[in-house]
Write a protein that holds these residues in place. Structure first.
Motif, PDB file in Angstrom:
ATOM      1  N   CYS A 416      -8.508  41.385  17.854  1.00  0.00           N
ATOM      2  CA  CYS A 416      -8.431  41.162  16.550  1.00  0.00           C
ATOM      3  C   CYS A 416      -8.317  42.508  15.709  1.00  0.00           C
ATOM      4  O   CYS A 416      -9.491  43.227  15.538  1.00  0.00           O
ATOM      5  N   LEU A 438     -12.836  28.058  19.758  1.00  0.00           N
ATOM      6  CA  LEU A 438     -12.587  29.467  19.243  1.00  0.00           C
ATOM      7  C   LEU A 438     -13.285  29.535  17.974  1.00  0.00           C
ATOM      8  O   LEU A 438     -13.730  30.609  17.641  1.00  0.00           O
ATOM      9  N   ARG A 442     -15.318  32.596  16.778  1.00  0.00           N
ATOM     10  CA  ARG A 442     -15.247  33.379  15.840  1.00  0.00           C
ATOM     11  C   ARG A 442     -16.591  33.666  14.926  1.00  0.00           C
ATOM     12  O   ARG A 442     -16.560  34.767  14.408  1.00  0.00           O
ATOM     13  N   GLY A 448     -10.552  36.551  13.850  1.00  0.00           N
ATOM     14  CA  GLY A 448      -9.817  35.893  12.903  1.00  0.00           C
ATOM     15  C   GLY A 448     -10.347  35.710  11.672  1.00  0.00           C
ATOM     16  O   GLY A 448      -9.786  34.937  10.828  1.00  0.00           O
ATOM     17  N   GLY A 454      -6.561  35.153  11.820  1.00  0.00           N
ATOM     18  CA  GLY A 454      -6.094  34.606  12.882  1.00  0.00           C
ATOM     19  C   GLY A 454      -4.442  34.799  13.276  1.00  0.00           C
ATOM     20  O   GLY A 454      -4.095  34.136  14.302  1.00  0.00           O
ATOM     21  N   SER A 458      -5.479  34.644  17.431  1.00  0.00           N
ATOM     22  CA  SER A 458      -6.000  33.298  17.784  1.00  0.00           C
ATOM     23  C   SER A 458      -5.413  32.944  18.952  1.00  0.00           C
ATOM     24  O   SER A 458      -5.980  32.497  19.994  1.00  0.00           O
ATOM     25  N   THR A 462      -6.917  32.528  22.651  1.00  0.00           N
ATOM     26  CA  THR A 462      -6.859  31.430  23.669  1.00  0.00           C
ATOM     27  C   THR A 462      -6.567  31.712  25.038  1.00  0.00           C
ATOM     28  O   THR A 462      -7.109  30.934  25.848  1.00  0.00           O
ATOM     29  N   LEU A 480      -6.610  25.884  20.310  1.00  0.00           N
ATOM     30  CA  LEU A 480      -5.646  26.513  19.247  1.00  0.00           C
ATOM     31  C   LEU A 480      -5.341  25.759  18.007  1.00  0.00           C
ATOM     32  O   LEU A 480      -5.465  26.179  17.012  1.00  0.00           O
ATOM     33  N   PHE A 483      -8.414  25.283  15.929  1.00  0.00           N
ATOM     34  CA  PHE A 483      -8.521  26.661  15.249  1.00  0.00           C
ATOM     35  C   PHE A 483      -7.721  27.033  13.853  1.00  0.00           C
ATOM     36  O   PHE A 483      -8.192  27.321  13.148  1.00  0.00           O
ATOM     37  N   ARG A 487      -8.671  26.776   9.778  1.00  0.00           N
ATOM     38  CA  ARG A 487      -8.372  28.025   8.942  1.00  0.00           C
ATOM     39  C   ARG A 487      -7.499  27.510   7.836  1.00  0.00           C
ATOM     40  O   ARG A 487      -7.791  28.204   6.889  1.00  0.00           O
TER      41      ARG A 487
END
Length: 528
Positions: A416, A438, A442, A448, A454, A458, A462, A480, A483, A487
């Motif tokens: 990231c 995830l 986080r 992310g 992300g 992301s 994953t 995924l 997540f 977001r």
């Protein structure tokens, strides 16, 4: 049904609950904490990241102001890696009158909150983006605190002292033997089994859900009012210092530099359900307007995420039930022995993250009195594991670490880029949190959470989880999607200008390149 026997059960894994389980464990009692989700995923995760100096409450709640000033110093000592010592300014902008400022120093002194007035030119040299027409400025000891780092530090401390922490365990019943609590029944949301935890005492630290938990023991009428507040993160640190408007506490009067972004907050509106907190567009606009007052040009910067948290405010008979802004911020401890005739149970609500340790000390003191087993509190004296000998957090700490490890990129690959989260950091976090979720990763690593939200990391995270063998391909795809879905909850209300371009790019990556919507996934949607 699996059975666990212990002395104390703590319900709720926010800052208060984790502070309480740490305190109980450090006093030598057996203790189990149960939380229906991940630690620090409710109110304690949904705030602006302000470590209070006490300055905000010198007029409206002087007792809370004093507590904040005292706990501010303690937390900086026991949680150094979770706190950035940004300092704070209370500023009278060009549109504010000076009545509040005229009383600021006297009120701060009365509440024992350190404060010092500086000239507008000194404030502008310190923070050049401030309103150039500002009239007054006062320095205070505000800071920025990473709630997740703080809570997990306290949890690791509790576990080191013998506590058991059960995340994703939802309380379904509280059992009584006549007039005394004797057990808590939980459902393991991931494993699927029920767990019976036999105990002598229950400490209800459920935050805005505390009233519902108390009802499980037939203790009705505990009125904890959820005060919903919206926050908006901007894509830069527009200030290096916490900024507060020097006015009576109002909406949108705090701006906190937090890691690589800054956060403005907040509103305060009574919510009917703490599990259903909408992000209203008009409140987003209200925050952007408020930011413009302190930082001219605020609206030209990119808003990258919005969220809502619910303060657990105990109903105050002095103000209207819908007026959560003026309900007291102090802590309240409810003794169910005297109130409901149910022995072996206390509930706590109110307070702030800055006073979480003090709240724990007070409720555990009462528990010890009722058990006839007084033991001293030592939570202010011991630094949490992993933070011993470490300095206070700084914005550049991860860059410094990456540049000075001198390891090959394959070992310290940055996954990231926004938050400088490395491959190794993600693997270490995944070692500590089961299930490959995830969002759990986080919260501990800030994966992310930077400007791209992300967009680029992301899918990498994953893949790491799948390569480790933690999860199969279908669950990886499902996680995924989960997540990205989470977001997007905070993206829709702030889509405008440059953020639309960022969101479109992220969407093209996930849909145009990876076709995330159509990859194989479990028939039943992954939700945890």
């Amino acid at each position: 049904m699996r059975t666990i026997k212990t002395d104390v059960v703590v319900i709720g894994g926010g800052s208060t609950g984790v502070g309480v389980v740490r305190d109980v464990a450090m006093r030598g009692f057996g203790v189990v904490l149960v939380e229906r989700g991940d630690l620090c995923h409710g109110t304690s995760a949904r705030f602006h990241g302000l470590l209070h100096s006490g300055g905000r409450y010198i007029a409206s709640d002087p007792e809370s102001a004093t507590e904040c000033a005292e706990e501010n110093l303690i937390l900086k000592r026991i949680h150094p890696t979770a706190i950035e010592d940004t300092g704070g300014l209370f500023v009278t902008t060009s549109v504010d009158d000076e009545d509040y400022a005229d009383q600021f120093l006297a009120r701060a002194a009365a509440a024992k909150v350190p404060a010092n007035e500086i000239s507008p030119s000194q404030a502008l040299r310190r923070e050049p983006r401030l309103d150039p027409g500002l009239k007054r400025a006062f320095e205070v000891a505000d800071g920025a605190v990473d709630g997740w780092q703080m809570v997990w530090g306290a949890a690791r401390s509790a576990i080191a002292h013998g506590a058991t922490v059960l995340t994703y365990h939802r309380v379904t019943r509280i059992l009584r033997a006549d007039d005394h609590v004797e057990a808590v029944i939980c459902h393991d949301e991931r494993g699927g089994e029920d767990v019976r935890i036999e105990c002598a005492f229950v400490l209800n630290c459920g935050g805005p859900w505390a009233g519902r938990i108390a009802e499980m023991a037939d203790c009705h009428g505990v009125e904890v009012v959820p005060g919903a507040g919206i926050m908006v993160a901007m894509n830069h640190r527009l200030t290096q210092t916490v900024l507060n408007r020097c006015v009576w506490p109002a909406d949108g009067d705090i701006l906190v530099p937090d890691h690589p972004v800054c956060i403005i907050g907040t509103t305060d509106v009574k919510a009917d359900d703490p599990d259903n907190l909408p992000i209203l567009p008009e409140q987003v606009q209200q925050m952007l307007d408020a930011g413009e007052t302190m930082i001219p040009g605020f609206r030209k910067f990119r808003a990258i995420h919005a969220w809502v948290g619910a303060r657990p405010l105990v109903k105050d008979s002095r103000v209207a039930s819908t007026d959560t802004r003026h309900m007291a911020r102090g802590m309240s401890i409810i003794d169910h022995t005297t109130r409901d005739g149910v022995a072996g149970m206390l509930s706590i609500a109110g307070g702030k993250l800055t006073t979480y340790r003090l709240m724990a000390e007070r409720i555990v003191d009462i528990m010890c009195d009722q058990m006839g087993d007084k033991r001293p509190c030592t939570t202010a004296d011991e630094v949490v594991p992993g933070a011993e000998g470490r300095p206070l957090h700084t914005i550049g700490h991860r860059l410094y670490s990456v540049e000075h490890t001198q390891r090959a990129p394959g070992d310290e690959q940055i996954v990231c880029e926004c938050e400088l989260v490395t491959h190794k950091m993600i693997e270490k976090t995944m070692d500590a949190v089961a299930g490959g979720q995830l969002d759990d990763v986080r919260r501990q690593s800030r994966l992310g959470m930077g400007p791209c939200q992300g967009g680029f990391c992301s899918q990498r995270a994953t893949g790491i989880s799948h390569e480790r063998g933690d999860i199969d391909a279908d669950r990886a795809n499902g996680l995924l999607r989960l997540f990205l879905k989470n977001r997007w909850i905070g993206l829709w209300p702030i889509l405008n200008g440059a953020q639309v371009k960022q969101a479109a790019l992220d969407n093209w990556i996930h849909e145009g390149t990876l076709d995330v919507e159509h990859v194989p996934a479990p028939a039943e949607e992954v939700v945890r």
